[in-house]
Design a protein around this motif. Sequence first.
Motif, PDB file in Angstrom:
ATOM      1  N   GLY A  45      33.140  77.011  63.607  1.00  0.00           N
ATOM      2  CA  GLY A  45      33.220  76.989  62.146  1.00  0.00           C
ATOM      3  C   GLY A  45      33.528  78.361  61.579  1.00  0.00           C
ATOM      4  N   VAL A  46      32.925  79.408  62.198  1.00  0.00           N
ATOM      5  CA  VAL A  46      33.204  80.781  61.754  1.00  0.00           C
ATOM      6  C   VAL A  46      34.670  81.130  61.998  1.00  0.00           C
ATOM      7  CG1 VAL A  46      32.738  83.213  62.255  1.00  0.00           C
ATOM      8  CG2 VAL A  46      30.832  81.607  61.990  1.00  0.00           C
ATOM      9  N   VAL A  47      35.228  80.706  63.143  1.00  0.00           N
ATOM     10  CA  VAL A  47      36.648  80.971  63.432  1.00  0.00           C
ATOM     11  C   VAL A  47      37.532  80.320  62.382  1.00  0.00           C
ATOM     12  CG1 VAL A  47      38.517  80.508  65.074  1.00  0.00           C
ATOM     13  CG2 VAL A  47      36.287  81.265  65.910  1.00  0.00           C
ATOM     14  N   GLN A  48      37.236  79.051  62.044  1.00  0.00           N
ATOM     15  CA  GLN A  48      38.019  78.382  60.994  1.00  0.00           C
ATOM     16  C   GLN A  48      37.892  79.121  59.672  1.00  0.00           C
ATOM     17  OE1 GLN A  48      36.916  74.328  60.274  1.00  0.00           O
ATOM     18  NE2 GLN A  48      38.542  73.992  58.744  1.00  0.00           N
ATOM     19  N   TRP A  49      36.701  79.594  59.356  1.00  0.00           N
ATOM     20  CA  TRP A  49      36.466  80.354  58.124  1.00  0.00           C
ATOM     21  C   TRP A  49      37.332  81.608  58.099  1.00  0.00           C
ATOM     22  CZ3 TRP A  49      30.933  82.532  56.704  1.00  0.00           C
ATOM     23  CH2 TRP A  49      30.948  83.041  55.403  1.00  0.00           C
ATOM     24  N   PHE A  50      37.375  82.334  59.229  1.00  0.00           N
ATOM     25  CA  PHE A  50      38.209  83.537  59.317  1.00  0.00           C
ATOM     26  C   PHE A  50      39.676  83.195  59.105  1.00  0.00           C
ATOM     27  CE2 PHE A  50      34.797  86.006  61.436  1.00  0.00           C
ATOM     28  CZ  PHE A  50      34.970  87.221  60.795  1.00  0.00           C
ATOM     29  N   VAL A  51      40.182  82.191  59.831  1.00  0.00           N
ATOM     30  CA  VAL A  51      41.623  81.903  59.833  1.00  0.00           C
ATOM     31  C   VAL A  51      42.083  81.288  58.520  1.00  0.00           C
ATOM     32  CG1 VAL A  51      43.452  80.560  60.973  1.00  0.00           C
ATOM     33  CG2 VAL A  51      41.677  81.674  62.331  1.00  0.00           C
ATOM     34  N   ASP A  52      41.298  80.353  57.970  1.00  0.00           N
ATOM     35  CA  ASP A  52      41.768  79.636  56.778  1.00  0.00           C
ATOM     36  C   ASP A  52      41.388  80.302  55.465  1.00  0.00           C
ATOM     37  OD1 ASP A  52      42.942  77.701  58.315  1.00  0.00           O
ATOM     38  OD2 ASP A  52      41.339  76.214  58.102  1.00  0.00           O
ATOM     39  N   ASP A  53      40.305  81.077  55.444  1.00  0.00           N
ATOM     40  CA  ASP A  53      39.820  81.619  54.163  1.00  0.00           C
ATOM     41  C   ASP A  53      39.804  83.141  54.125  1.00  0.00           C
ATOM     42  OD1 ASP A  53      39.391  79.037  53.199  1.00  0.00           O
ATOM     43  OD2 ASP A  53      37.385  78.953  54.082  1.00  0.00           O
ATOM     44  N   ILE A  54      39.082  83.767  55.070  1.00  0.00           N
ATOM     45  CA  ILE A  54      38.847  85.211  54.971  1.00  0.00           C
ATOM     46  C   ILE A  54      40.144  86.004  55.125  1.00  0.00           C
ATOM     47  CG2 ILE A  54      37.659  87.167  56.043  1.00  0.00           C
ATOM     48  CD1 ILE A  54      35.367  85.270  56.718  1.00  0.00           C
ATOM     49  N   SER A 267      49.473  71.018  72.337  1.00  0.00           N
ATOM     50  CA  SER A 267      50.765  70.412  71.989  1.00  0.00           C
ATOM     51  C   SER A 267      50.666  69.617  70.696  1.00  0.00           C
ATOM     52  CB  SER A 267      51.243  69.499  73.125  1.00  0.00           C
ATOM     53  OG  SER A 267      51.344  70.221  74.326  1.00  0.00           O
ATOM     54  N   LEU A 268      49.684  68.716  70.632  1.00  0.00           N
ATOM     55  CA  LEU A 268      49.531  67.890  69.448  1.00  0.00           C
ATOM     56  C   LEU A 268      49.068  68.722  68.255  1.00  0.00           C
ATOM     57  CD1 LEU A 268      47.862  64.768  71.091  1.00  0.00           C
ATOM     58  CD2 LEU A 268      50.195  64.944  70.254  1.00  0.00           C
ATOM     59  N   GLY A 269      48.209  69.731  68.530  1.00  0.00           N
ATOM     60  CA  GLY A 269      47.741  70.586  67.444  1.00  0.00           C
ATOM     61  C   GLY A 269      48.872  71.393  66.838  1.00  0.00           C
ATOM     62  N   ILE A 274      52.506  72.190  62.335  1.00  0.00           N
ATOM     63  CA  ILE A 274      53.888  72.283  61.806  1.00  0.00           C
ATOM     64  C   ILE A 274      54.121  71.228  60.731  1.00  0.00           C
ATOM     65  CG2 ILE A 274      56.330  71.988  62.421  1.00  0.00           C
ATOM     66  CD1 ILE A 274      55.605  73.199  65.172  1.00  0.00           C
ATOM     67  N   GLN A 275      53.573  70.027  60.965  1.00  0.00           N
ATOM     68  CA  GLN A 275      53.752  68.929  60.019  1.00  0.00           C
ATOM     69  C   GLN A 275      52.806  69.033  58.826  1.00  0.00           C
ATOM     70  OE1 GLN A 275      56.173  66.528  60.210  1.00  0.00           O
ATOM     71  NE2 GLN A 275      56.941  67.666  61.997  1.00  0.00           N
ATOM     72  N   GLY A 276      51.883  69.978  58.877  1.00  0.00           N
ATOM     73  CA  GLY A 276      50.949  70.157  57.779  1.00  0.00           C
ATOM     74  C   GLY A 276      49.793  69.180  57.773  1.00  0.00           C
ATOM     75  N   GLU A 277      49.579  68.513  58.916  1.00  0.00           N
ATOM     76  CA  GLU A 277      48.491  67.543  58.999  1.00  0.00           C
ATOM     77  C   GLU A 277      47.135  68.225  59.172  1.00  0.00           C
ATOM     78  OE1 GLU A 277      49.452  64.830  62.085  1.00  0.00           O
ATOM     79  OE2 GLU A 277      51.317  64.142  61.130  1.00  0.00           O
ATOM     80  N   ILE A 278      47.114  69.386  59.836  1.00  0.00           N
ATOM     81  CA  ILE A 278      45.883  70.157  59.980  1.00  0.00           C
ATOM     82  C   ILE A 278      46.210  71.614  59.719  1.00  0.00           C
ATOM     83  CG2 ILE A 278      44.840  68.583  61.651  1.00  0.00           C
ATOM     84  CD1 ILE A 278      45.556  70.594  63.837  1.00  0.00           C
ATOM     85  N   THR A 279      45.182  72.375  59.382  1.00  0.00           N
ATOM     86  CA  THR A 279      45.388  73.799  59.154  1.00  0.00           C
ATOM     87  C   THR A 279      45.297  74.562  60.485  1.00  0.00           C
ATOM     88  OG1 THR A 279      43.047  74.265  58.825  1.00  0.00           O
ATOM     89  CG2 THR A 279      44.305  73.559  56.885  1.00  0.00           C
ATOM     90  N   THR A 280      45.775  75.783  60.453  1.00  0.00           N
ATOM     91  CA  THR A 280      45.687  76.627  61.657  1.00  0.00           C
ATOM     92  C   THR A 280      44.225  76.868  62.029  1.00  0.00           C
ATOM     93  OG1 THR A 280      47.729  77.738  61.001  1.00  0.00           O
ATOM     94  CG2 THR A 280      46.378  78.834  62.665  1.00  0.00           C
ATOM     95  N   GLY A 281      43.383  77.031  61.019  1.00  0.00           N
ATOM     96  CA  GLY A 281      41.952  77.238  61.276  1.00  0.00           C
ATOM     97  C   GLY A 281      41.329  76.037  61.956  1.00  0.00           C
ATOM     98  N   GLU A 282      41.725  74.820  61.530  1.00  0.00           N
ATOM     99  CA  GLU A 282      41.198  73.622  62.163  1.00  0.00           C
ATOM    100  C   GLU A 282      41.649  73.541  63.619  1.00  0.00           C
ATOM    101  OE1 GLU A 282      40.629  70.289  58.665  1.00  0.00           O
ATOM    102  OE2 GLU A 282      42.660  70.659  59.412  1.00  0.00           O
TER     103      GLU A 282
END
Length: 579
Positions: A45-54, A267-269, A274-282
Motif C-alpha cells: 500500500g505504501v508503494v502504491q501511495w508513493f507511485v500514484d500520489d506522493i 504482461s497483463l499488468g 497501457i489501456q488505463g485499466e489500472i494505475t502504475t501504483g496498483e
Amino acid sequence: MPDRPSSSLSAARRLLQFARAHWRMALLQFVLAVFGTSLIIVFPGVVQWFVDDIIPSKDIAGIWKAGGLAVGAFFLREFLFYVRTRVNSVFEQRMIFDLRGQLHRKIARLPLSWFDRQSTGDILTRMADDVPATQRVILEGIEQGLTSILQIIISAVVMFYTNSAFALIVMIPTPFIAAGGWLFARWVAPRAKLAREASSHMNSLLHDTITGIRQIKSYTAEDTKQEDFNEASHRLRQSQQRLMTAWAVYSPLMGFFGSFGLVMLLSLGAYGTIQGEITTGELFKFIFLLGFFFEPIARLHGVNQTLVTGLASAERVFKILDQEGEEDLERGQALIRAQGAIEFQDIGFGYQPEKPVLQHLHLTVHPRQTIAIVGATGSGKSTLFQLLTRFYDPQSGSITLDGKDITAYSRISLRDSIAYVTQDAFLFAGTIRENLRLGKHDATEEELWLALRHACAEEFVRQHPNGLDAQVGERGVMLSGGERQRIAMARAFLKDAPILLLDEATSAVDNRSEQLIQQALETLRQDRTCLVIAHRLSTVVSADVIYVMRQGEVLAHGRHEELLESCAYYRELASLALL
C-alpha cells in the motif's frame, strides 16, 4: 502402499493431541502469527501511495509519512516475529519433552518379550533420530506452515480487494501447485519411511560394532563388519537418493509455476496500465502482493518435505507408544514382606512357544532355605529366575509365593521383594555410589560400605582415589569382570530383600573372593530365601537342597551327599568339577 496417507494423517492427529495439552501457548502463537502476518499489506500500500500520489504531487511531507509508516510496520512485524519465535521455542520443547518422556516411559514398561524381537540400534534410532524429526513437524508445521498459509490468505484477500479480475488471472497456477504438493506427499511418504528404516538398520549395525568391539578385534573381523556396514550404508544412500530425486523434480516444477504467475502479472499488468485499466501504483502493489503470495508457497514446498519425512518418523514413534502388553506395575495385591515360600507347579514355558525351555517342572522352596540349581548350559536354570520375577509369565502351570499365585501380587511389590544378581553383571555409566543406590536410593554412607564389605568389594573401592565416587564407565568397562560382579552383588545386598537370586554370581571372582562371598552368603541367607544358580558345584555343596536340571526338567533333588548316591548325572557334574 495404500494405507500410507491415512497413517500419516493419523500421526498428524496424534501430534495435534500433544499440542492440545499446551493450547494456551498454541493460541498465543496463532494470535501473534495473525498480527505479524497482517502487516505484510502495509508495504504494498505504501508503494502504491508513493507511485500514484506522493511522486506525481511532489509531496515531500508525504515521503516522511509513508516512509515512517513502512519502517514502523517492518519493525513491528520483526518484533512480533521475535516474540513468536521465543514462544514457539518453549511450546515446541514442551511438546517434545512430553513425547520423549512418554516414549521412554513406554519403552521402560514394555515386557522383555518385546525387547527380544527388537534391535537396540532401532530403539535408539527412534529415540535419538525419530523424535527430533517429529519435532521438526511441530516446528515447521506451526512456525512455517501456519504463517505461510496466513500470508497466502491475506495476500489473496488484498489482491481480490484491489482488482478481482487480475487476482483470478494471476492465481491460475495455484491449483497446479496445490495438486503438486498433494501428489508429492503421496509419492514420497513410502520412500521416507524406507529411508528411516534403512537409517535404523545402519545404526543397529553401528551399535553392535561398538558394543562388540573386543570380539571384533579378537577375531580380526574388522573387514567383515566393514562390509556389513558398507552394505547397510549403501542401502541408506540409495533410499536417500530416491528421496532427493523426488525433491529435485518437485521443487523446480513448483518454482516454475510461481514464476509463470509473476510473468503473467507483468504482461497483463503492463497491458492494463497501457489501456488505463489500472494505475502504475496498483501494478507495483500487485507485484509486491504476488511476491508475498508465492513466497510462502515456495516455503511450503520445504515444509511439505519436512512434514512427509517427519510424519514417517512420527509413525515409528507412535508404533512403540501403541504397543500392547505394557506391564502394569501397580495392578495386584501389595506384597508387604514375603516369607519366601516358593513353589513352581507343573511349569511349561518357551521364549518361542514352539520351542519349550521348561516342561512339567516342579520345584519347592521353603522360607529361608538356600536352594541351589545346577545343570548344563541351556537346561533352563536362568529361565526360572526370569519367571519368578515375572519378566515373563509361564505358558502353563503356576508359581506361588507364600501360598498365592505370583500374578496376584503387583509386579512392583513382587520385584521389590527380590534382589536379583544376573549372570551378566550390568553397571550403568556413572559412579560406584550411583550404581549401589539403585538398590536403595536413600542409602547412607555406612550402608553402602557395609554392602561392599558383604560382597568383598570394600577393599578395591577404598583403594581407588575417588572411592565411592569413582567412575565405572559405560557398562562398567573401567572395572574388571570380578569387580563388576561384586559391585552388582553389593547392590543386591543393599536392597535387603527377603528373597535373593544369584545367577552365576561368583563366576568371575578369584578363589579367595569366592570363599569370602560364601562366608557372607552364610550370614545373609539366615534371614532370607536364597536361590543360587552355579556351574561351579563347590559354591553350592552346602545348600539346603540342590535341584538338578536337564533339558528343562528337574532330574533329581536333595542334598549334595544324597545326590552323589542317587543321581548319576549329578555324579558326572561333580566329577567334572573335581568334587
